[in-house]
Design a protein around this motif. Structure first.
Motif, PDB file in Angstrom:
ATOM      1  N   GLU A 107      -5.735  -9.531  -4.647  1.00 48.21           N
ATOM      2  CA  GLU A 107      -4.462  -8.976  -5.102  1.00 48.21           C
ATOM      3  C   GLU A 107      -4.696  -7.875  -6.142  1.00 48.21           C
ATOM      4  OE1 GLU A 107      -1.108 -12.373  -4.518  1.00 48.21           O
ATOM      5  OE2 GLU A 107      -2.250 -12.505  -6.382  1.00 48.21           O
ATOM      6  N   ARG A 122       4.055  -5.622 -11.069  1.00 47.18           N
ATOM      7  CA  ARG A 122       3.980  -6.575  -9.957  1.00 47.18           C
ATOM      8  C   ARG A 122       2.542  -7.020  -9.736  1.00 47.18           C
ATOM      9  NH1 ARG A 122       6.744  -2.684  -5.680  1.00 47.18           N
ATOM     10  NH2 ARG A 122       6.381  -4.345  -4.157  1.00 47.18           N
ATOM     11  N   LEU A 155       0.445  -8.330  -6.366  1.00 46.70           N
ATOM     12  CA  LEU A 155       0.656  -8.484  -4.921  1.00 46.70           C
ATOM     13  C   LEU A 155      -0.584  -8.081  -4.128  1.00 46.70           C
ATOM     14  CD1 LEU A 155       0.939  -5.299  -4.688  1.00 46.70           C
ATOM     15  CD2 LEU A 155       3.371  -5.677  -4.609  1.00 46.70           C
ATOM     16  N   LYS A 156      -0.564  -8.449  -2.855  1.00 49.88           N
ATOM     17  CA  LYS A 156      -1.618  -7.984  -1.955  1.00 49.88           C
ATOM     18  C   LYS A 156      -1.331  -6.521  -1.667  1.00 49.88           C
ATOM     19  CE  LYS A 156      -2.962 -12.290   0.178  1.00 49.88           C
ATOM     20  NZ  LYS A 156      -3.268 -12.763  -1.190  1.00 49.88           N
ATOM     21  N   GLY A 171      -1.682  -4.821   0.815  1.00 55.48           N
ATOM     22  CA  GLY A 171      -1.047  -4.671   2.123  1.00 55.48           C
ATOM     23  C   GLY A 171       0.457  -4.901   2.093  1.00 55.48           C
ATOM     24  N   ASP A 172       0.940  -5.539   0.995  1.00 52.79           N
ATOM     25  CA  ASP A 172       2.379  -5.810   0.894  1.00 52.79           C
ATOM     26  C   ASP A 172       3.166  -4.654   0.290  1.00 52.79           C
ATOM     27  OD1 ASP A 172       1.921  -8.257   2.027  1.00 52.79           O
ATOM     28  OD2 ASP A 172       1.918  -9.365   0.124  1.00 52.79           O
ATOM     29  N   LEU A 173       2.461  -3.624  -0.176  1.00 54.90           N
ATOM     30  CA  LEU A 173       3.178  -2.445  -0.682  1.00 54.90           C
ATOM     31  C   LEU A 173       3.828  -1.719   0.500  1.00 54.90           C
ATOM     32  CD1 LEU A 173       0.403  -1.135  -3.106  1.00 54.90           C
ATOM     33  CD2 LEU A 173       2.671  -1.958  -3.801  1.00 54.90           C
ATOM     34  N   THR A 174       4.929  -1.049   0.242  1.00 55.40           N
ATOM     35  CA  THR A 174       5.532  -0.245   1.311  1.00 55.40           C
ATOM     36  C   THR A 174       4.663   0.993   1.517  1.00 55.40           C
ATOM     37  OG1 THR A 174       6.834   1.126  -0.180  1.00 55.40           O
ATOM     38  CG2 THR A 174       7.849  -0.944   0.545  1.00 55.40           C
ATOM     39  N   ASP A 175       4.839   1.661   2.645  1.00 56.81           N
ATOM     40  CA  ASP A 175       4.064   2.878   2.894  1.00 56.81           C
ATOM     41  C   ASP A 175       4.323   3.916   1.821  1.00 56.81           C
ATOM     42  OD1 ASP A 175       2.733   1.913   5.033  1.00 56.81           O
ATOM     43  OD2 ASP A 175       4.090   2.782   6.536  1.00 56.81           O
ATOM     44  N   ARG A 202       2.256   2.989  -1.222  1.00 57.84           N
ATOM     45  CA  ARG A 202       0.814   3.191  -1.022  1.00 57.84           C
ATOM     46  C   ARG A 202       0.434   4.659  -1.063  1.00 57.84           C
ATOM     47  NH1 ARG A 202      -1.932   2.530   3.208  1.00 57.84           N
ATOM     48  NH2 ARG A 202      -0.274   2.484   4.744  1.00 57.84           N
TER      49      ARG A 202
END
Ligand SMILES: [Zn+2]
Lengths: 205, 345
Positions: free
Chosen positions: A118, A135, A137-138, A140-144, A147
């Motif tokens: 994370e 935050r 988080l992983k 990969g859980d961010l929105t495009d 990122r």
């Protein structure tokens, strides 16, 4: 002379510096994902050699977000050090210090390694002001959209493929923190763990 | 006496955030904050919960200790801190705070062994330690039998538990009896009205075949299982009798081993410490049985048996007086620090 002792143990780079608002007297770092306590003591003994403690008028410390044990080491050291000298503790957000060194003409993000696959993540305005919540988080859980923001912090080295636009720096500068500590001051001195304790009951065999 | 060392000690190896101050062998302050209530619902200490609580209680603890002792930090001659054995995350809050104080004040820092501190604390109560002495340390985290030639430099381990610590056995049995956590005080209380001879529970490692390999080692897991089996086979069991008989089995084996260690080492002094040394039956029976074999027993008062900062300060003061070298910056807190290592270089 009025100096600030700056400390941060919220990333895998333990750092310490002594600075006035005008200049940085000394600044030392040691890298390592664990053993922040040992590193901090070694660095402090080097940095404080021959320094008249009466010239130190505040202690600034990163209160995270950061991994539990390392984070506490810096805060515990800073709070006792400040208490012993009778000077105030200035608690700061580690990501804000990283953001302060970013030069970028648009909104950007800071992401540091939170381990367990994370990251700690926050978004900043072009002027370096934090926008919205911190935050954990992983990646990969961010929105495009999130990122694709230019991103500083050491997580971009670890998750390079997920953060296409890399910014410097990866770690907070202690010299900068020491010189400009009051700009970062938070009102709350509590560590920003961002995670609940792993409260697994001991095994009762 | 002004020329005796003024030492502040910090202890955070488990769930007590403790700061003590001594001058020489005189106790000046003993500030303790415990997170025990936060662990009760888990039936044991949760390391991360303990570590968070240590950080919150640390500076207030230092402040209170100074106030109680009526000294200012600038007057200290040295700082001492527990560097192990214990929970590493918990130890690190204490060692970091101690380093912060030592660097701010530019005073020597002694990183010390928790078990040696448990032995040292008795100087505050009964004066200079007899030497050599046997030490029996019993708590939720440790069960150790030691030979102490010099508490500031020379301690040898004679035996230890091979499974549960004595205090852990109290916690587990209290749990199956529904008496809550921590188990030691609860069982002690319940046992007052019970018959200690009602049930003949097993004494671990006391058979003749154990004498060669485990003469001074302990085992409490068989006892705990025996209690569980007894409760299963006797649904109408009498709680007080079970508590008293269990406690008798623990105390019996502890004292039998401690006194036989004294005999085999030719030593006439026994020091008992650790949280379980607060147990009333252990205190009573220790006096009775030791005097029969010509061994003098010293047990600090219950408040100094459980983990506290004064014990760390007491050891620090002995180290200063002995001219020991302070620990170097960057010493490593260790969860399994061996007792032979009284201080970290
Ligand atoms: Zn203990």
């Amino acid at each position: 002379m009025s100096l600030t002792l700056a400390i941060d143990t919220a990333t895998r780079r333990t750092g310490i510096a002594l600075a006035s608002s005008q200049n940085v007297i000394g600044e030392l770092y040691e890298e390592g994902a664990t053993a922040h306590g040992e590193a901090l003591s070694r660095l402090a003994s080097q940095l404080l050699q021959g320094v008249d403690r009466a010239t130190i008028s505040s202690v600034a410390v990163g209160v995270g977000p950061g991994p539990f044990t390392g984070l506490r080491v810096g805060i515990s050291f800073a709070q006792s050090f400040a208490f012993a000298l009778g000077v105030p503790v200035i608690s700061v957000c580690t990501l804000d210090v990283i953001a302060a060194e970013v030069s970028c003409n648009q909104e950007f993000a800071v992401a540091t390694d939170a381990r367990r696959k994370e990251v700690y993540w926050a978004r900043y305005s072009a002027a370096g002001k934090r926008l919205g919540e911190l935050r954990v988080l992983k990646p990969g859980d961010l929105t495009d959209e999130e990122r694709w923001l230019p991103t500083a912090g050491d997580a971009v080295e670890i998750y390079g493929e997920l953060f296409p636009y890399l910014l410097d720096p990866p770690f907070p500068s202690m010299g900068l923190l020491g010189a400009r500590a009051s700009e970062f001051a938070l009102t709350d001195h509590a560590p920003m763990y961002m995670r609940r304790p792993d409260a697994t009951p001991p095994v009762l065999a | 006496m002004k020329n005796e060392p003024l030492v502040l000690g910090i202890e955070t190896s488990c769930d007590e955030t403790a700061v003590g101050i001594v001058r020489g062998t005189t106790l000046l302050a003993d500030a303790i904050a415990s997170s025990v209530d936060e662990h009760a619902r888990f039936g044991g200490v949760v390391p991360e919960v303990a570590s968070r609580a240590h950080l919150e209680a640390m500076v207030p603890g230092i402040e209170r200790a100074c106030k109680d002792a009526k000294v200012s930090l600038a007057d200290l001659d040295a700082i001492a801190v527990t560097a192990g054995p214990g929970l590493v995350g918990a130890l690190l809050v204490g060692t970091s705070a101690a380093a912060g104080l030592a660097f701010a004040l530019d005073k020597p820092l002694y990183a010390v062994n928790h078990l040696a501190a448990h032995v040292s604390v008795d100087v505050l109560e009964h004066g200079a330690l007899p030497s050599p002495a046997i030490a029996l340390l019993v708590s939720g985290g440790h069960t150790s039998l030691l030979r102490v030639d010099d508490v500031s430099s020379h301690i040898t381990s004679l035996g230890a538990t091979m499974d549960d610590a004595a205090g852990e056995a109290f916690d587990k049995v209290a749990r199956i009896l529904g008496l809550g956590f921590p188990g030691g005080p609860a069982i002690d209380r319940e046992a007052q009205s019970g018959n200690a001879r009602a049930i003949d529970f097993p004494r671990g490692f006391t058979q003749s075949r154990d004498q060669e390999d485990h003469a001074f080692d302990f085992s409490f897991s068989g006892l705990k299982s025996a209690v569980a089996r007894y409760l299963h086979d006797h649904p109408n069991f009498h709680v007080a009798d079970v508590a008293a008989s269990f406690q008798e089995a623990v105390v019996d084996v502890l004292l039998t081993k401690a006194l036989s260690a004294a005999k085999s080492e030719g030593i006439e002094h026994l020091i008992i410490g650790g949280g379980v040394a607060a147990n009333s039956r252990l205190r009573l029976l220790a006096e009775e049985r030791a005097s029969k074999v010509g061994v003098a027993v010293r047990i600090p008062r219950p408040g100094l048996c459980t983990d506290n900062g004064a014990m760390v300060a007491a050891l620090g003061s002995l180290l200063v007086s002995a001219g020991s070298t302070p620990s170097r910056p960057g010493f490593e807190a260790r969860s399994a620090l061996p007792v032979a290592q009284v201080t970290l270089a």
